[in-house]
Design a protein around this motif. Structure first.
Motif, PDB file in Angstrom:
ATOM      1  N   THR A   1      -1.505   4.642   0.416  1.00  0.00           N
ATOM      2  CA  THR A   1      -2.903   4.879   0.032  1.00  0.00           C
ATOM      3  C   THR A   1      -3.751   4.957   1.298  1.00  0.00           C
ATOM      4  O   THR A   1      -3.525   4.235   2.273  1.00  0.00           O
ATOM      5  CB  THR A   1      -3.443   3.761  -0.874  1.00  0.00           C
ATOM      6  OG1 THR A   1      -3.301   2.509  -0.188  1.00  0.00           O
ATOM      7  CG2 THR A   1      -2.681   3.716  -2.203  1.00  0.00           C
TER       8      THR A   1
ATOM      9  N   SER B   1      -5.242   0.161  -0.390  1.00  0.00           N
ATOM     10  CA  SER B   1      -5.079  -0.583  -1.642  1.00  0.00           C
ATOM     11  C   SER B   1      -3.622  -0.524  -2.086  1.00  0.00           C
ATOM     12  O   SER B   1      -2.880   0.411  -1.772  1.00  0.00           O
ATOM     13  CB  SER B   1      -5.992  -0.017  -2.726  1.00  0.00           C
ATOM     14  OG  SER B   1      -5.654   1.319  -3.028  1.00  0.00           O
ATOM     15  N   ARG B   2      -3.219  -1.539  -2.821  1.00  0.00           N
ATOM     16  CA  ARG B   2      -1.841  -1.604  -3.292  1.00  0.00           C
ATOM     17  C   ARG B   2      -1.617  -0.638  -4.455  1.00  0.00           C
ATOM     18  O   ARG B   2      -2.548  -0.292  -5.178  1.00  0.00           O
ATOM     19  CB  ARG B   2      -1.486  -3.034  -3.702  1.00  0.00           C
ATOM     20  CG  ARG B   2      -1.382  -3.954  -2.494  1.00  0.00           C
ATOM     21  CD  ARG B   2      -0.867  -5.338  -2.855  1.00  0.00           C
ATOM     22  NE  ARG B   2      -0.607  -6.108  -1.628  1.00  0.00           N
ATOM     23  CZ  ARG B   2      -0.025  -7.297  -1.608  1.00  0.00           C
ATOM     24  NH1 ARG B   2       0.354  -7.878  -2.744  1.00  0.00           N
ATOM     25  NH2 ARG B   2       0.194  -7.927  -0.462  1.00  0.00           N
ATOM     26  N   ALA B   3      -0.357  -0.236  -4.599  1.00  0.00           N
ATOM     27  CA  ALA B   3      -0.004   0.736  -5.634  1.00  0.00           C
ATOM     28  C   ALA B   3       1.225   0.265  -6.399  1.00  0.00           C
ATOM     29  O   ALA B   3       2.047  -0.492  -5.878  1.00  0.00           O
ATOM     30  CB  ALA B   3       0.288   2.092  -4.998  1.00  0.00           C
TER      31      ALA B   3
ATOM     32  N   VAL C   1       2.979   3.908  -1.816  1.00  0.00           N
ATOM     33  CA  VAL C   1       2.940   4.367  -3.206  1.00  0.00           C
ATOM     34  C   VAL C   1       4.338   4.744  -3.686  1.00  0.00           C
ATOM     35  O   VAL C   1       4.812   4.249  -4.710  1.00  0.00           O
ATOM     36  CB  VAL C   1       1.992   5.584  -3.343  1.00  0.00           C
ATOM     37  CG1 VAL C   1       1.910   6.028  -4.801  1.00  0.00           C
ATOM     38  CG2 VAL C   1       0.611   5.272  -2.784  1.00  0.00           C
TER      39      VAL C   1
ATOM     40  N   THR D   1      -3.107   2.946  -8.387  1.00  0.00           N
ATOM     41  CA  THR D   1      -3.545   2.111  -7.264  1.00  0.00           C
ATOM     42  C   THR D   1      -4.681   1.178  -7.688  1.00  0.00           C
ATOM     43  O   THR D   1      -5.370   1.426  -8.676  1.00  0.00           O
ATOM     44  CB  THR D   1      -4.049   2.968  -6.087  1.00  0.00           C
ATOM     45  OG1 THR D   1      -5.372   3.442  -6.393  1.00  0.00           O
ATOM     46  CG2 THR D   1      -3.140   4.164  -5.829  1.00  0.00           C
TER      47      THR D   1
ATOM     48  N   GLN E   1      -7.230   7.048  -5.290  1.00  0.00           N
ATOM     49  CA  GLN E   1      -5.916   7.709  -5.393  1.00  0.00           C
ATOM     50  C   GLN E   1      -5.534   8.459  -4.115  1.00  0.00           C
ATOM     51  O   GLN E   1      -4.392   8.893  -3.986  1.00  0.00           O
ATOM     52  CB  GLN E   1      -5.913   8.681  -6.573  1.00  0.00           C
ATOM     53  CG  GLN E   1      -6.848   9.856  -6.400  1.00  0.00           C
ATOM     54  CD  GLN E   1      -6.211  11.182  -6.815  1.00  0.00           C
ATOM     55  OE1 GLN E   1      -5.015  11.392  -6.630  1.00  0.00           O
ATOM     56  NE2 GLN E   1      -7.007  12.078  -7.367  1.00  0.00           N
TER      57      GLN E   1
ATOM     58  N   GLU F   1       0.815  -1.218   0.000  1.00  0.00           N
ATOM     59  CA  GLU F   1       0.000   0.000   0.000  1.00  0.00           C
ATOM     60  C   GLU F   1       0.850   1.271   0.000  1.00  0.00           C
ATOM     61  O   GLU F   1       0.315   2.375  -0.069  1.00  0.00           O
ATOM     62  CB  GLU F   1      -0.973   0.006   1.187  1.00  0.00           C
ATOM     63  CG  GLU F   1      -0.357   0.363   2.544  1.00  0.00           C
ATOM     64  CD  GLU F   1       0.488  -0.750   3.154  1.00  0.00           C
ATOM     65  OE1 GLU F   1       0.589  -1.834   2.559  1.00  0.00           O
ATOM     66  OE2 GLU F   1       1.039  -0.517   4.254  1.00  0.00           O
TER      67      GLU F   1
ATOM     68  N   ASN G   1      -4.195   9.612  -0.597  1.00  0.00           N
ATOM     69  CA  ASN G   1      -3.005   9.096   0.084  1.00  0.00           C
ATOM     70  C   ASN G   1      -2.617  10.010   1.234  1.00  0.00           C
ATOM     71  O   ASN G   1      -3.133  11.117   1.373  1.00  0.00           O
ATOM     72  CB  ASN G   1      -1.849   8.971  -0.915  1.00  0.00           C
ATOM     73  CG  ASN G   1      -1.535  10.291  -1.589  1.00  0.00           C
ATOM     74  OD1 ASN G   1      -0.846  11.129  -1.014  1.00  0.00           O
ATOM     75  ND2 ASN G   1      -2.071  10.509  -2.797  1.00  0.00           N
TER      76      ASN G   1
ATOM     77  N   ASP H   1      -2.624  -7.780  -8.619  1.00  0.00           N
ATOM     78  CA  ASP H   1      -1.350  -7.062  -8.516  1.00  0.00           C
ATOM     79  C   ASP H   1      -0.575  -7.109  -9.837  1.00  0.00           C
ATOM     80  O   ASP H   1       0.041  -6.121 -10.242  1.00  0.00           O
ATOM     81  CB  ASP H   1      -0.480  -7.657  -7.401  1.00  0.00           C
ATOM     82  CG  ASP H   1      -1.071  -7.416  -6.022  1.00  0.00           C
ATOM     83  OD1 ASP H   1      -1.959  -6.555  -5.900  1.00  0.00           O
ATOM     84  OD2 ASP H   1      -0.640  -8.096  -5.072  1.00  0.00           O
TER      85      ASP H   1
ATOM     86  N   TYR I   1      -8.958   1.823 -11.792  1.00  0.00           N
ATOM     87  CA  TYR I   1      -7.679   2.110 -11.157  1.00  0.00           C
ATOM     88  C   TYR I   1      -7.652   3.557 -10.662  1.00  0.00           C
ATOM     89  O   TYR I   1      -8.261   4.445 -11.265  1.00  0.00           O
ATOM     90  CB  TYR I   1      -6.532   1.910 -12.153  1.00  0.00           C
ATOM     91  CG  TYR I   1      -6.283   0.470 -12.533  1.00  0.00           C
ATOM     92  CD1 TYR I   1      -5.699  -0.413 -11.641  1.00  0.00           C
ATOM     93  CD2 TYR I   1      -6.624  -0.011 -13.798  1.00  0.00           C
ATOM     94  CE1 TYR I   1      -5.463  -1.736 -11.985  1.00  0.00           C
ATOM     95  CE2 TYR I   1      -6.387  -1.328 -14.154  1.00  0.00           C
ATOM     96  CZ  TYR I   1      -5.808  -2.189 -13.244  1.00  0.00           C
ATOM     97  OH  TYR I   1      -5.571  -3.495 -13.585  1.00  0.00           O
TER      98      TYR I   1
END
Ligand code: MG
Ligand code: MG
Length: 282
Positions: A238, A242-244, A82, A221, A225, A80, A227, A129, A175
């Motif tokens: 984030t 969520s993963r980035a 960024v 992400t 978006q 998560e 953060n 991912d 996204y």
């Protein structure tokens, strides 16, 4: 973030571009080495030590180290996170989404690039991912492809955004495109005018001139978006967890075409895939 369309672009001479290629190539080679060496169980600090050793033995200076007090040669941003993660005692685990950002100075000129990978290899990655990583990389190339002498600079961000929207339709998700951090001019400093939004903005921005060198670096992400910066004053995460992913290249535009200064092959393969003119100087 305020953007100023009147920001100037300073074109580089062929000799200056050749010097920037030295820095860019060292960055590209360092990132290639790191992708081969990263593995589960390793700390981000150990990865950072490999990078510093590689840059210094290649005749370069790590540009992030000491930058406003930053303590790493790399930014290592996990899951998560960024951007701007600080290398340290964190142990990388199989399946982590790791973004590695690397900068080096050679003979006073800068290169800056980033890649995102799955720790343990793609087979260890979650489908979403892998799709995020691939969508982000493709959007970077779309942005590179929109850079051309005579064209408005902000076409780059529009192309990134279009590519991300197309990937989202293909992958069945929306996204997030991070807007709080942007690409930038680069040369005798890492961050120079003009700012280069990695998304569509009003206006056209300055016109790209012969010898323009910029870093294009979309941050995307799997969620929103939004953060925030952690208490370490660097690491951007984030808000929704969520993963980035983050991909970056330093790119030169000349009247003859493009030279991706931080790709080991100068961008020859990536540009050929897109049908774009590859214009390395010899
Ligand atoms: Mg960077
Ligand atoms: Mg950058």
């Amino acid at each position: 973030m305020a953007l100023f369309g009147r920001e100037r672009i300073t074109g580089k001479t062929p000799d200056q571009l050749r010097l920037m290629r030295k820095a860019g190539l060292l960055v590209g080679q360092t990132l290639t080495m790191l992708q081969e060496r990263v593995e589960p169980g390793m700390t981000t600090k150990a990865l950072d030590a490999l990078a510093e050793e590689h840059i210094r033995s290649g005749g370069g200076i790590p540009s992030f180290l000491g930058y406003h007090g930053f303590t790493g040669t790399l930014c290592t941003s996990v899951n998560e996170e960024v951007v701007h993660g600080i290398p340290g005692s964190r142990v990388l685990r199989e399946g982590d989404l790791l973004s590695i950002d690397c900068g080096a100075i050679v003979e006073g000129w800068h290169g800056d690039a980033a890649v995102s990978v799955i720790v343990g290899g793609r087979q260890a990655g979650r489908t979403e991912d892998l799709q995020l990583i691939d969508a982000t990389e493709a959007s970077m190339w779309a942005g590179i492809g929109a850079l051309a002498v005579g064209q408005p600079l902000y076409a780059v961000g529009a192309a990134v955004e279009d590519a991300i929207e197309a990937a989202g339709e293909r992958d069945g998700r929306t996204y997030g495109i991070v807007e709080d951090y942007v690409g930038h001019g680069i040369g005798t400093s890492m961050h120079m005018d003009p700012q280069v939004p990695n998304y569509r903005v009003e206006g056209r921005g300055p016109r790209v001139i012969d010898g323009t060198t910029i870093a294009i670096e979309p941050m995307i992400t799997l969620g929103d978006q939004d953060n925030r910066v952690l208490a370490d004053d660097w690491t951007v995460v984030t808000l929704d967890g969520s993963r980035a992913a983050h991909w970056e290249n330093t790119v030169a535009a000349t009247v003859d075409g493009l030279w991706v200064l931080t790709e080991v092959d100068g961008g020859a393969a990536g540009l050929a895939r897109l049908g774009l003119p590859y214009a390395a100087l010899v």
